[in-house]
Design an enzyme around this catalytic site. Structure first.
Site, short mmCIF file in Angstrom:
data_model
loop_
_atom_site.label_atom_id
_atom_site.label_comp_id
_atom_site.label_asym_id
_atom_site.label_seq_id
_atom_site.Cartn_x
_atom_site.Cartn_y
_atom_site.Cartn_z
N LYS A 78 0.82 -1.13 -0.09
CA LYS A 78 0.03 -0.16 -0.06
C LYS A 78 0.98 1.26 0.20
O LYS A 78 1.91 1.36 0.64
CB LYS A 78 -0.86 0.00 1.19
CG LYS A 78 -1.97 1.10 1.41
CD LYS A 78 -2.67 0.84 2.47
CE LYS A 78 -3.77 2.01 2.75
NZ LYS A 78 -4.70 2.07 3.78
N SER A 161 -9.52 2.27 2.83
CA SER A 161 -8.70 2.68 1.97
C SER A 161 -7.86 1.88 1.30
O SER A 161 -7.02 2.28 0.24
CB SER A 161 -8.06 3.76 2.68
OG SER A 161 -7.07 3.38 3.76
N SER A 185 -9.89 -0.19 6.97
CA SER A 185 -9.29 0.03 5.84
C SER A 185 -8.45 -1.37 5.36
O SER A 185 -8.24 -1.52 4.19
CB SER A 185 -8.40 0.99 5.56
OG SER A 185 -9.10 2.24 5.50
N1 GLN Z 1 -13.32 4.48 6.31
C1 GLN Z 1 -12.41 5.05 7.36
C2 GLN Z 1 -11.97 6.62 7.00
O1 GLN Z 1 -12.40 7.01 6.15
C3 GLN Z 1 -11.38 3.98 7.70
C4 GLN Z 1 -10.30 4.26 7.00
C5 GLN Z 1 -8.99 3.51 7.36
O2 GLN Z 1 -9.20 2.54 8.04
N2 GLN Z 1 -7.81 3.98 7.06
O3 GLN Z 1 -11.32 7.08 8.20
#
Ligand code: GLN
Length: 495
Positions: A78, A161, A185
């Protein structure tokens, strides 16, 4: 022999060790697949020469008999992890062209095990998002930023994400990928793309070199097709890092492959009432119910439990995460890294223009929310309250774990939605995080396991949550289920 991209991490490692295939051939095979499937927009950076150099080193180590356990097996990271061989952007224009002088600890540990990096994977800008639509830099082969597409249906999101990680593994562009999970994410994109992913206990993996979003929540973990592959990767990437991450736990690395086959007889699976309420789509519910039946057949006992503050996880998370983000992202000021505005008259204007140009809308929204909730007049009303409720949410889990060994439920209320569906309504996207946020706020390990298909034949993930440092129990439960089902082996058409 099946094609290389059909092999698991474990099988590839064996083939490489037995010299049935070289690391260079393996890398070339996956790089060719990546080129053939650029329309998924999964990769943000590749450097074939850098990959092949790593592969040649793996081949040399194998020949010399000094290779690590995963020598020559490709992985893609990532783009939140910094890497010295590839540019690192966190999906943001503000880091365009940034090259780190060092590798993140997770990247280094996997490289020490012999893994070869294929490139960097798309993600929402600074990991803020649930759809991988807020990525602000173009993917490899693209001229403008594009959301990652779901290999099961390219008109749908891959989730976020870590959307690039999930799509790459689902499309067999990489046998495994790294991801990060702040509020879901790893679990949510794994669920949406029909792969397996695990977020370990907060502090189990080092955050050193992971571009920070919300430091008290951020955690790295592996994404692969099966729980047994995740166990191999998690064993390699976890462990203390006392000199570089003061929040890394002082618990030695562990071999998670060991307990994978333990029987589930008598395992008490807790089902939080609040995870099965009216917000859960019927198609997802049906798949989860079927998975739970399978667990009963495997000897587990289902017990109803309650996590009474589940709904509060959303406001609490969307105060704490932006608060930490507003502080973390202050380092991007045009001086130290990446982008700097061209025209300015003084230092303050340079900061302002750089940040206005460099950050996307979602990132700006969170910086503003975070700055507001931390401000003198509102700190007590928002941030402090949120911290108190966060503790209560963690306490609720400890109550629940008196009645059960693991907790199960859906990862998300629906299957992957259509591209563009929630882009104008950020709050709608925040609400879809309801089932992943509680474990994040409590710092507990959680995973997503492919558990069938819902509407539009899109994958559904079963979420398993364990108590602190019980990753082994989750992987065991997931592995036994995967021995009895084949959802994790299904491949989207055309891949
Ligand atoms: N969807 C969540 C956010 O927008 C989680 C994102 C994540 O785990 N990086 O913050």
């Amino acid at each position: 022999m099946p094609e290389l991209h059909q092999l698991s991490v474990a099988e590839l490692a064996l083939h490489l060790r037995e010299k049935k295939v070289s690391a260079v051939e393996t890398a070339q095979h996956f790089l060719a697949r990546m080129r053939a499937h650029q329309d998924l927009a999964a990769f943000l950076a590749v450097d074939e020469e850098a990959t092949l150099t790593q592969a040649r080193a793996a081949d040399a180590a194998i020949a010399a008999g000094s290779a690590g356990a995963l020598a020559g097996v490709p992985i893609a990271h990532k783009d939140i992890f910094v890497t010295k061989d590839f540019a690192s952007t966190a999906g943001s224009k503000i880091l365009a062209g940034y090259r780190s002088p060092f590798d993140a600890t997770v990247v280094r540990r996997l490289a020490d095990a012999g893994m070869v990096t294929l490139g960097k994977l798309s993600c929402d800008e600074f990991a803020m998002g649930s759809a991988n639509e807020s990525v602000a830099v173009p993917a490899v082969g693209h001229k403008v930023p594009s959301p990652v597409r779901n290999p099961w249906d390219p008109s749908c999101i891959a989730g976020g994400s870590s959307g690039g990680s999930a799509a790459a593994v689902a499309a067999r562009l990489a046998p495994a990928a790294s991801g990060t999970d702040t509020g879901g994410s790893i679990r949510q994109p794994a669920s949406f793309c029909g792969i397996t992913g695990i977020k370990p206990t907060y502090g189990r993996a080092s955050r050193y070199g992971m571009i920070a979003y919300a430091s008290s929540l951020d955690q790295a973990g592996p994404m692969a097709r099966s729980a047994s592959d995740c166990a191999l990767l998690l064993s390699a990437l976890c462990g203390p890092d006392p000199d570089r991450d003061s929040t890394s736990l002082d618990v030695p690395a562990q071999d998670y492959s060991r307990g994978l086959n333990d029987k589930l007889d008598g395992l008490r699976i807790g089902l939080p009432r609040e995870f099965f309420g009216p917000g859960l789509a019927a198609d997802v519910r049906a798949a989860i119910d079927a998975a739970l039946k399978e667990y009963e057949k495997l000897g587990a006992k289902l017990v109803e439990i309650s996590l009474p503050r589940t709904e509060l996880a959303i406001p609490v998370y969307y105060i704490i995460a932006p608060a930490e983000a507003s502080s973390n992202l202050s380092r991007f000021d045009g001086v130290k890294f990446g982008h700097r505005a061209k025209d300015y008259t003084d230092l303050l204007e340079m900061y302002k223009k750089t940040r206005a140009e460099g950050f996307g809308d979602e990132v700006k929204r969170r910086i503003m929310v975070g700055t507001y909730v931390l401000s003198h007049g509102y700190y007590d009303a928002y941030y402090l309250q949120a911290q108190k409720i966060r503790r209560l949410i963690a306490d609720d889990f400890q109550q629940a774990f008196k009645q059960c060994d693991v907790i199960a439920g859906p990862v998300a209320p629906t299957v992957a939605w259509a591209l563009g569906d929630k882009t104008d309504d950020p709050v709608a996207a925040y609400l879809a995080d309801i089932y992943t946020l509680p474990a994040s706020l409590a710092g507990l390990p959680g995973m997503s396991v492919p558990a069938g298909f819902g509407a539009g034949n899109m994958p559904v993930g079963l979420q398993l949550i364990g108590n602190y440092l019980q990753e082994g129990k989750l992987l065991n439960a997931a592995h036994r289920y995967q021995q009895a089902t084949d959802f994790h082996l299904r491949t989207p058409e055309g891949f």
